[in-house]
Design an enzyme around this catalytic site. Structure first.
Site, PDB file in Angstrom:
ATOM      1  CB  SER A 123      41.704  15.780 -21.295  1.00 46.09           C
ATOM      2  OG  SER A 123      41.459  16.656 -20.627  1.00 46.09           O
TER       3      SER A 123
ATOM      4  CG  HIS B  35      44.410  14.617 -16.143  1.00 42.34           C
ATOM      5  ND1 HIS B  35      44.021  13.397 -16.826  1.00 42.34           N
ATOM      6  CD2 HIS B  35      43.607  15.567 -16.418  1.00 42.34           C
ATOM      7  CE1 HIS B  35      42.740  13.588 -17.312  1.00 42.34           C
ATOM      8  NE2 HIS B  35      42.556  14.987 -17.026  1.00 42.34           N
TER       9      HIS B  35
ATOM     10  CD  GLU C  66      45.317   9.587 -15.793  1.00 45.74           C
ATOM     11  OE1 GLU C  66      44.720  10.497 -16.495  1.00 45.74           O
ATOM     12  OE2 GLU C  66      45.143   8.486 -16.297  1.00 45.74           O
TER      13      GLU C  66
HETATM   14  P1  NAD Z   1      38.703  26.594 -20.619  1.00 48.33           P
HETATM   15  O1  NAD Z   1      38.649  26.523 -22.158  1.00 48.33           O
HETATM   16  O2  NAD Z   1      38.034  26.550 -19.597  1.00 48.33           O
HETATM   17  O3  NAD Z   1      40.077  27.458 -20.184  1.00 48.33           O
HETATM   18  C1  NAD Z   1      41.380  27.541 -21.317  1.00 48.33           C
HETATM   19  C2  NAD Z   1      41.812  28.997 -20.749  1.00 48.33           C
HETATM   20  O4  NAD Z   1      43.149  29.182 -21.292  1.00 48.33           O
HETATM   21  C3  NAD Z   1      40.937  30.217 -21.146  1.00 48.33           C
HETATM   22  O5  NAD Z   1      40.825  31.256 -19.987  1.00 48.33           O
HETATM   23  C4  NAD Z   1      42.094  30.965 -22.059  1.00 48.33           C
HETATM   24  O6  NAD Z   1      41.844  32.367 -22.168  1.00 48.33           O
HETATM   25  C5  NAD Z   1      43.345  30.412 -21.564  1.00 48.33           C
HETATM   26  N1  NAD Z   1      44.279  30.492 -22.552  1.00 48.33           N
HETATM   27  C6  NAD Z   1      44.469  30.294 -24.147  1.00 48.33           C
HETATM   28  N2  NAD Z   1      45.694  30.445 -24.371  1.00 48.33           N
HETATM   29  C7  NAD Z   1      46.526  30.931 -23.514  1.00 48.33           C
HETATM   30  C8  NAD Z   1      47.799  31.423 -23.442  1.00 48.33           C
HETATM   31  N3  NAD Z   1      48.600  31.393 -24.523  1.00 48.33           N
HETATM   32  N4  NAD Z   1      48.081  31.450 -22.330  1.00 48.33           N
HETATM   33  C9  NAD Z   1      47.733  31.661 -21.227  1.00 48.33           C
HETATM   34  N5  NAD Z   1      46.346  31.524 -21.010  1.00 48.33           N
HETATM   35  C10 NAD Z   1      45.734  30.945 -22.284  1.00 48.33           C
HETATM   36  O7  NAD Z   1      39.593  24.893 -20.553  1.00 48.33           O
HETATM   37  P2  NAD Z   1      39.709  23.933 -19.326  1.00 48.33           P
HETATM   38  O8  NAD Z   1      38.369  23.211 -19.382  1.00 48.33           O
HETATM   39  O9  NAD Z   1      39.873  24.616 -18.297  1.00 48.33           O
HETATM   40  O10 NAD Z   1      40.946  23.104 -19.762  1.00 48.33           O
HETATM   41  C11 NAD Z   1      42.261  23.432 -19.553  1.00 48.33           C
HETATM   42  C12 NAD Z   1      42.864  22.172 -19.523  1.00 48.33           C
HETATM   43  O11 NAD Z   1      42.489  21.091 -18.732  1.00 48.33           O
HETATM   44  C13 NAD Z   1      43.021  21.577 -21.020  1.00 48.33           C
HETATM   45  O12 NAD Z   1      44.251  20.860 -21.500  1.00 48.33           O
HETATM   46  C14 NAD Z   1      41.878  20.241 -20.740  1.00 48.33           C
HETATM   47  O13 NAD Z   1      41.942  19.265 -21.651  1.00 48.33           O
HETATM   48  C15 NAD Z   1      42.329  20.088 -19.462  1.00 48.33           C
HETATM   49  N6  NAD Z   1      41.265  19.363 -18.644  1.00 48.33           N
HETATM   50  C16 NAD Z   1      39.901  19.571 -18.665  1.00 48.33           C
HETATM   51  C17 NAD Z   1      38.930  19.272 -17.858  1.00 48.33           C
HETATM   52  C18 NAD Z   1      37.415  19.677 -17.885  1.00 48.33           C
HETATM   53  O14 NAD Z   1      36.616  18.852 -17.356  1.00 48.33           O
HETATM   54  N7  NAD Z   1      37.168  20.789 -18.521  1.00 48.33           N
HETATM   55  C19 NAD Z   1      39.435  18.078 -17.131  1.00 48.33           C
HETATM   56  C20 NAD Z   1      40.735  17.724 -17.029  1.00 48.33           C
HETATM   57  C21 NAD Z   1      41.713  18.262 -17.804  1.00 48.33           C
END
Ligand code: NAD
Length: 295
Positions: free
Chosen positions: A118, A139, A151
């Protein structure tokens, strides 16, 4: 591009895997946690059932989508055939740098390495690899199967043909790509997060209550959701860490997270994911109830 690997099976990873698999790509979904992979598959199944009930897909598409996804707890195994990797692991820069060093080592030399971060600098992530020209931001927005925008963020060294390939691929997923450059918060969060922070500051300073702030922005600006409800949905911890990236990256005090946001995050009031933020969430209920703390 044929084979897509998705790293991280959380909120975003399961949605990204779903969308690629539904458009007939073979997908390897990788997570360090086996329970996270199981939960992701269950979520994808539920979301496909919802699409099926709305007649947005057929039963054949649902079956094929599920068949297109394999799950892995080993990263080398999960990326060995990838033509594209989309990293969607936890938003933590040290973790992402470590993952990209591993991806550089184990993914085929021709593979493009994309991140769904993000806010973390694409240029910094790319510099952890020996192929910075093949590293790019892709993104997706939450919920991925529903939201149209992708994005696309060019790092300082991203090659133009990589941007062209990711743009074309986003269109094949029936998304609308928008290409931007790599500066703190890119475009989406550079504009969204100061608005959310200002809404929280308005509440903190007693200008108006939670419902009034969200109603003004919903009915006055035609936003589908008010900024405080949206902050709860995104996660107050996520909003806080993005504001911190903007604050550090620009060195401008206007991005400093509101003290109320800092307190709520420190106390564990993170919004939907923890059950309470500006609103209180009860499982099974869709009613929007303002938290007692703000009444
Ligand atoms: P989340 O916490 O729901 O999921 C993250 C996952 O990553 C977990 O299942 C965890 O076990 C896994 N993980 C951690 N270390 C790891 C590794 N070394 N190898 C493989 N898997 C690993 O997080 P999310 O909300 O899905 O966010 C993920 C990414 O997307 C982040 O960079 C976040 O900024 C971005 N993002 C999130 C949103 C949102 O609304 N949640 C929107 C756009 C972008």
């Amino acid at each position: 591009m044929q084979h897509i690997s998705v790293i991280g099976a959380g909120t975003m990873g399961n949605g990204i895997a779903h969308v690629f698999a539904q458009h007939n790509y073979s997908v390897s979904l990788v997570d360090v946690s086996a329970p996270a992979l199981e939960k992701a598959l269950a979520t994808i199944q539920q979301n496909l059932d919802r699409q099926l009930a709305r007649e947005a897909i057929t039963a054949e598409v649902k079956a094929q989508t599920l068949q297109n996804i394999s799950t892995h707890t080993s990263l080398p195994e999960g990326v060995k055939n990838a033509s594209l990797v989309v990293e969607a692991a936890t938003e933590n820069s040290e973790l992402k740098l470590k993952i990209f060093r591993e991806l550089d080592q184990h993914a085929p030399a021709a593979a493009i390495l994309a991140t769904n971060t993000s806010s973390i600098s694409i240029t910094r992530i790319a510099a952890a690899t020996k192929r910075p020209e093949k590293v790019i931001g892709m993104h997706f927005m939450n919920p991925v199967p529903v939201m149209k925008l992708v994005e696309i963020i060019n790092g300082y060294a991203t090659a133009p043909e990589v941007t062209t390939a990711i743009t074309a691929l986003s269109e094949k997923l029936h998304k609308v790509p928008c290409v931007v450059n790599d500066y703190p918060g890119f475009i989406a969060n550079r504009i969204l997060m100061p608005m959310i922070n200002e809404a929280i500051c308005s509440l903190y300073e007693g200008v108006a209550g939670v419902s009034e702030i969200d109603t003004v922005m919903k009915l006055g600006m035609a936003h589908p959701m008010g900024p405080l409800q949206l902050a709860d949905f995104i996660g107050l911890d996520v909003c806080h860490s993005i504001l911190q990236v903007l604050h550090d990256g620009f060195g401008n005090p206007k991005y400093a997270p509101c003290p109320l946001l800092v307190n709520m995050v420190t106390a564990g009031y993170l919004g939907v994911k923890s059950g309470e933020g500006f609103y209180k969430y009860t499982k099974g209920s869709k009613e929007l109830v303002v938290s007692e703390r703000f009444k």
